[in-house]
Scaffold this active site. Structure first.
Site, PDB file in Angstrom:
ATOM      1  CE  LYS A  71      -5.746  -2.363  -6.175  1.00 66.23           C
ATOM      2  NZ  LYS A  71      -4.893  -1.611  -5.254  1.00 66.23           N
TER       3      LYS A  71
HETATM    4  O1  G3P Z   1      -4.676   0.255  -2.471  1.00 67.13           O
HETATM    5  C1  G3P Z   1      -5.781   1.070  -2.580  1.00 67.13           C
HETATM    6  C2  G3P Z   1      -6.204   1.803  -1.332  1.00 67.13           C
HETATM    7  O2  G3P Z   1      -6.099   0.967  -0.221  1.00 67.13           O
HETATM    8  C3  G3P Z   1      -5.627   3.162  -1.173  1.00 67.13           C
HETATM    9  O3  G3P Z   1      -5.813   3.713   0.102  1.00 67.13           O
HETATM   10  O4  G3P Z   1      -5.291   5.400   1.827  1.00 67.13           O
HETATM   11  O5  G3P Z   1      -4.655   5.844  -0.568  1.00 67.13           O
HETATM   12  O6  G3P Z   1      -7.040   5.905   0.131  1.00 67.13           O
HETATM   13  P1  G3P Z   1      -5.697   5.301   0.372  1.00 67.13           P
END
Ligand code: G3P
Length: 221
Positions: free
Chosen positions: A83
């Protein structure tokens, strides 16, 4: 649409793997830090449970540093996906890794144009962040929808992972938009699975069966 789990928590991963619905796992530095686990060991432990793609994020901010980290991460398990954050360094790293056949997930995507550039660089996956756009009053799902359309029209093999999923409606909308994957936190999967009428229905069936038992022959009970 495949479902990935957005977590670095092994118990959650094992549970969802047992349900038979786990297509892969995405992690990020925040999720790994929350677990207080050794990063590389945790990726290996996840790979022992999950056959599908496992995203592991680089921390370097320059392209050659990202590629060096990716080389190490790629040795942890055959299903590791690197990633990288979208940007000049991220695209350079994605292009280099792609030329070596190392799969990549270009993350922190907030526009279809960023996704298009990532696809052109050879990214295997792009991750538009739906919830974080919704948080600032922008339509996060519109970026997923537009990206899916751009990739379809352009004949790109790059897959769209709807990320930053906050609730079950996001999951359904991602599926309806044609996203290839939604990466979902465990608590959202639980909400998707449970319904109060299912619980009530099971309780009724069991209570009725208790009453019916009186009429059963000994062979049936
Ligand atoms: O893994 C990346 C993403 O899904 C993060 O989500 O909830 O931290 O915006 P969030």
């Amino acid at each position: 649409m495949r479902l990935f789990l957005d977590t670095a928590n092994l118990d959650e991963i094992k549970k969802v793997a047992a349900w038979g619905v786990l297509g892969g796992v995405t992690t990020n530095p925040t999720l790994v830090a929350k677990e207080g686990a050794d990063f590389h060991r945790r990726i290996r432990d996840i790979a022992a449970v999950v056959d599908g793609p496992i995203s592991a994020e680089v921390l370097a901010t320059d392209a050659s540093g990202m590629v060096r980290e990716a080389e190490i991460l790629a040795t942890l398990a055959p299903n590791v996906v690197i990633k990288v954050p979208v940007g000049e360094a991220g695209l350079t790293a994605a292009a280099e890794l792609s030329s070596r056949g190392i799969p990549t997930n270009v993350t922190l995507i907030f526009s279809a144009n960023q996704a298009l550039l990532a696809a052109l660089s050879g990214a295997t996956y792009v991750s538009p962040f739906v919830g974080r756009l919704d948080d600032i009053s922008q339509d996060g799902m519109a970026v997923v929808r537009e990206t899916v359309e751009v990739f379809r029209q352009g004949g790109f093999a790059t897959q769209v992972i709807a990320a930053s999923i906050r609730h079950p409606i996001h999951v359904l909308d991602a599926a309806k938009c044609g996203a290839h994957v939604a990466t979902v936190p465990f608590k959202v999967l639980q909400v998707m699975l449970h319904h109060p009428l299912t619980d009530v229905g099971v309780a009724h069936f069991l209570a009725d069966w208790e009453k019916a038992k009186a009429h059963l022959t000994s062979a049936e009970s």
